[in-house]
Design a protein around this motif. Structure first.
Motif: not given
Ligand SMILES: Nc1nc2c(ncn2[C@@H]2O[C@H](COP(=O)(O)OP(=O)(O)O)[C@@H](O)[C@H]2O)c(=O)[nH]1
Ligand SMILES: [Mg+2]
Length: 419
Positions: A254-266
């Motif tokens: 998990f990444i603290r500042q995950l760019p919102t555009t990457l949430v699905k990919a994550f």
């Protein structure tokens, strides 16, 4: 690799704004870069009232960075911010080296970690969506170059073609994703054919998952790694105190500042966790943010369909607590089953292995007889690896093996069982 972050200094009248934690974010970027296989040669943190439009940093700092890049012979500079296409190009020109941003680095990690078809498609989709507006940026630069001569120079035509190709690919992937989702059940059943129970490490980046992964599997790595030659380095086998063998899988953090555009990919990349027999939820117990992290990880695990999977809370870094961990365990674990460890010192590792044994679904061993036709040496090998072979005979019909084998292995080799 050199890492760069900009800390925005607070302006007057904005004293209530939350402090930007650029230092911590830069630390996280370093862990991310390392997990992508990069060596961090230096870190730069600049305080500025605002980002520079052209180069993010001020021109003096860019010059300084250029000298540093040359002196350290760094192959790339990673910025802890999302760069616009023009900023990236300006910086590459000014620094005379490759420039990446946080999003690109994260996408790179996801791409190397995506194992399921859905994960791979979601990551590619995110990569294309990242690329598309940046192509546009390059196009704008080109048409400006073209001046009044006409905006459709050869570069622009190429750009149009590229753009069209990317859009077509995005459309194709979206279609494929629908298809993959509808056939997910089928895939899951196929994957269950893996002969061993799998444990998945989940948790924030920097929680200590990889350190724990190495600590736990140290003794479990056998010289005969043939069985796992095709598996990636983030999966290793582990021998439990009960002498059961399981697979341990180090998942994307998990990444603290995950760019919102990457949430699905994550989330798609994390999907393999839903296949695990047990999730080891690793937390940095010495972090002030531990309670928030625990809640967030638990929430996401539930959302991706791993809510029903047995979980073990692993409170890591207890060596940093400066006292007995009991109070912290009580505070952080609540009702959950938790184990306190230090992946660094090895403290608590034995207790963790025992807890894993208790938490895992039973895989009882019983005696069984198998007949393998000629040409099934791989399957015979599998039995030698994962069961205790009691007797083995050869004739023209192949190999007859009597073995004490775990239920999961018997299920896997059901086609060869002699009833
Ligand atoms: N003090 C201490 N540091 C640890 C422990 N486990 C991991 N670390 C450190 O925490 C950092 C992140 O660890 P890593 O395993 O890469 O975390 P991951 O991102 O979850 O895989 C590294 O610098 C480790 O050395 C621990 O038990 N105690
Ligand atoms: Mg890691």
């Amino acid at each position: 690799m050199i890492l760069v972050a900009v800390e925005l200094t607070r302006r007057r009248g904005e004293s209530h704004a939350p402090p930007t934690d650029a230092g911590e974010s830069l630390e996280e970027l370093a862990v991310l870069a390392e997990s992508a296989g990069a060596e961090v040669a230096g870190k730069v943190l600049q305080s500025r009232p605002a980002f520079d439009q052209a180069t993010l940093l001020g021109s003096g700092k860019v010059q300084e960075l250029k000298e540093m890049t040359a002196a350290l012979e760094a192959s790339a500079v990673i910025f802890d911010h999302e760069l616009a296409g023009t900023q990236q190009r300006n910086l590459e020109k000014a620094l005379d080296c490759k420039v990446l941003d946080r999003t690109q680095l994260i996408l790179d990690i996801f791409a190397s970690r995506a194992r399921t078809r859905e994960g791979q498609l979601q990551v590619e989709l995110a990569q294309l969506n990242y690329l598309l507006p940046r192509l546009t940026g390059r196009g704008a630069a080109m048409s400006r170059l073209g001046g009044g001569i006409g905006t459709r120079g050869p570069g622009e035509t190429q750009l149009e073609t590229d753009r069209r190709r990317i859009r077509a690919r995005i459309k194709k992937i979206s279609g494929d994703l629908d298809h993959v989702r509808s056939s997910r059940g089928v895939q899951r059943r196929q994957r269950q054919a893996v002969p061993l129970l799998t444990l998945a490490l989940a948790g924030y980046t920097n929680a200590g998952k990889s350190t724990l992964f190495n600590r736990l599997t140290q003794a479990g790595v056998t010289a005969d790694a043939r069985m796992f030659a095709t598996l990636d380095p983030t999966v290793r086998q582990l021998v439990l105190p009960s002498r059961r063998r399981v697979l341990l899988s180090d998942t994307v953090g998990f990444i603290r500042q995950l760019p919102t555009t990457l949430v699905k990919a994550f989330r798609a990349t994390l999907e393999e966790v839903t296949e695990a027999a047990l999730v080891l939820h690793v937390v940095d117990a010495s972090s002030e943010l531990a309670p928030e992290h625990i809640a967030h990880v638990a929430g996401v695990l539930a959302e991706i369909g791993a809510g029903g999977t047995p979980q073990l809370l692993v409170l890591n870094k207890v060596d940093r607590l400066g006292g007995p961990p009991a109070a912290v365990v009580r505070r952080l674990a609540g009702e959950q089953t938790a184990v306190a460890v230090s992946a660094l010192t090895g403290e608590g590792a034995g207790g963790l292995l025992e807890a894993i044994d208790r938490a895992l679904p039973a895989d009882p061993v019983s005696e069984a007889l198998f007949r393998f036709p000629p040409g099934e040496a791989r399957q015979v090998h599998l039995l030698h690896e994962f069961a205790k072979v009691l007797d083995e005979q050869y004739d023209e019909q192949g190999t007859l093996v009597r073995a004490a084998a775990p239920e999961s292995v018997q299920r896997r080799l059901a086609a060869f069982l002699v009833h």
